[in-house]
Design an enzyme around this catalytic site. Structure first.
Site, PDB file in Angstrom:
ATOM      1  N   HIS A 152       0.823  -1.228   0.000  1.00 38.72           N
ATOM      2  CA  HIS A 152       0.000   0.000   0.000  1.00 38.72           C
ATOM      3  C   HIS A 152       0.857   1.278   0.000  1.00 38.72           C
ATOM      4  CE1 HIS A 152      -3.664  -2.195   0.390  1.00 38.72           C
ATOM      5  NE2 HIS A 152      -3.334  -2.726   1.551  1.00 38.72           N
ATOM      6  N   ASP A 186      -3.020 -10.258  -2.698  1.00 35.35           N
ATOM      7  CA  ASP A 186      -3.564  -9.830  -1.405  1.00 35.35           C
ATOM      8  C   ASP A 186      -5.050  -9.483  -1.586  1.00 35.35           C
ATOM      9  OD1 ASP A 186      -2.405  -8.595   1.425  1.00 35.35           O
ATOM     10  OD2 ASP A 186      -4.133  -7.461   0.697  1.00 35.35           O
ATOM     11  N   HIS A 188      -6.519  -6.888  -0.655  1.00 37.57           N
ATOM     12  CA  HIS A 188      -6.687  -5.461  -0.951  1.00 37.57           C
ATOM     13  C   HIS A 188      -5.887  -5.049  -2.185  1.00 37.57           C
ATOM     14  CE1 HIS A 188      -7.241  -5.952   3.468  1.00 37.57           C
ATOM     15  NE2 HIS A 188      -8.283  -5.187   3.221  1.00 37.57           N
ATOM     16  N   ASP A 275      -5.186 -12.632   3.407  1.00 34.30           N
ATOM     17  CA  ASP A 275      -6.441 -12.065   3.923  1.00 34.30           C
ATOM     18  C   ASP A 275      -7.605 -12.361   2.977  1.00 34.30           C
ATOM     19  OD1 ASP A 275      -5.017 -10.396   2.245  1.00 34.30           O
ATOM     20  OD2 ASP A 275      -5.218  -8.595   3.488  1.00 34.30           O
TER      21      ASP A 275
END
Ligand code: ZN
Length: 331
Positions: A152, A186, A188, A275
């Site tokens: 991120h 991931d 996200h 995740d």
């Protein structure tokens, strides 16, 4: 397979995150990596410590120089309070530390403290050290047990628990040896990696993630974001719906691999988040532990020198089993 780990991450203990105005338990805890390490050892994987440290110049190729210096010089535990609210301050040298804290952050999940530089540098060093081995073909596959995560972190913004973009630093290094593809699995969107390589034709960035209309990071991760200039059509996003199953994921992964093959990369960097598991803290997708082996085998069918970089995954009870399941697909 070579695996690198460092205990330096233990000094990174975010106290809490601020979500919707509340102090929440911070999900990015040291137990994540310790749990993975324990499972790897129990399953017969060999773990080493890094020997090399990421050169600062390489971090400053990927990130803004002033941003790196800001992280290096910070000394107290803090969260941002005010974010830049218009463009008038864009080219101004800001002298108030709180102004810089807001300028270089994009959320309230990612606190600063005096050890951030040290732990973020070490985390990136795991990926960098392995990238030097992959680049020179001393190893075919490496796994960097990075913490804090990195995908991120943008050119000049920390957020989503990330400070330095470990995946991007490794991809940048490898791009000196040949074309690179980054595959982000991931839960996200890998907004930081997208941001860093958005104008680059030599590094393809592909991300399969929760639809940003539904989940963090909200502002990026849409299909229409395809890159600019030389990087046009070299950024590919696959936003996925709530409840995505193993089968749905597999179909999208196969499409993503066709795009990666079209790019003709010489190296692959996988940003690995667990995740996506059905019992993860985010409860978004419904992937199973068993599926991670199939996911990895599918990725490994590309038969490329591959660096796997640990990103998210927050159910510490399952994290070790899920990483082991994934890595089993590479052996
Ligand atoms: Zn994530």
């Amino acid at each position: 397979m070579k695996i690198l780990y460092s205990q330096k991450h233990l000094s990174h203990v975010p106290h809490y995150e601020i979500f919707d105005g509340h102090q929440d338990h911070h999900a990015e805890a040291p137990s994540r990596v310790e749990n993975i390490k324990k499972s790897l050892i129990a399953n017969g994987f060999k773990i080493s410590n890094p020997i090399k440290t990421t050169p600062l110049y390489l971090i400053k190729v990927v990130h803004d120089k002033d941003y790196v210096d800001f992280i290096k010089n910070w000394s107290v535990y803090s969260y941002p309070s005010v974010f830049p609210y218009n463009d008038l301050s864009k080219n101004r040298r800001l002298t108030n530390p709180l102004a810089n804290l807001g300028k270089y952050s994009f959320d309230l999940y990612t606190p600063m403290h005096q050890n951030v530089f040290e732990v973020a540098l070490e985390s990136s060093s795991l990926a960098y050290d392995l990238a030097t081995d992959v680049a020179k073909q001393r190893i075919k596959v490496g796994y960097a047990l990075c913490r804090p995560p990195g995908h991120h972190a943008e050119i000049a913004k920390m957020g989503g628990y990330c400070y330095f973009n470990n995946t991007a630093i490794a991809a940048q290094y490898l791009s000196g040896y040949g074309k690179v593809a980054v595959l982000d699995v991931d839960f996200h969107h890998g907004n930081g990696t997208q941001n860093i390589f958005y104008g680059r034709g030599d590094v393809l960035t592909v991300s399969i993630h929760a639809d940003p209309n539904w989940k963090f990071p909200f502002y990026t991760g849409f299909k229409e974001e395809i890159g600019v200039g030389n990087g046009r059509k070299k950024n590919i996003n696959y936003p996925m719906p709530k409840g995505t199953t193993d089968n749905q994921y597999q179909k999208t992964l196969e499409k993503a691999l066709v795009k990666i093959t079209d790019h003709r990369p010489e190296y692959l960097v996988v940003a690995l988040g667990l995740d996506t598991h059905r019992d993860d803290f985010f409860f978004g997708f419904k992937l199973t532990t068993k599926y991670y082996t199939k996911m990895a085998k599918t990725i490994n069918s590309l038969d490329l020198p591959t660096l796997i970089v640990q990103e998210g995954g927050y159910n510490t009870k399952l994290l070790g089993d899920n990483v082991v399941s994934f890595l089993n697909g590479f052996i």
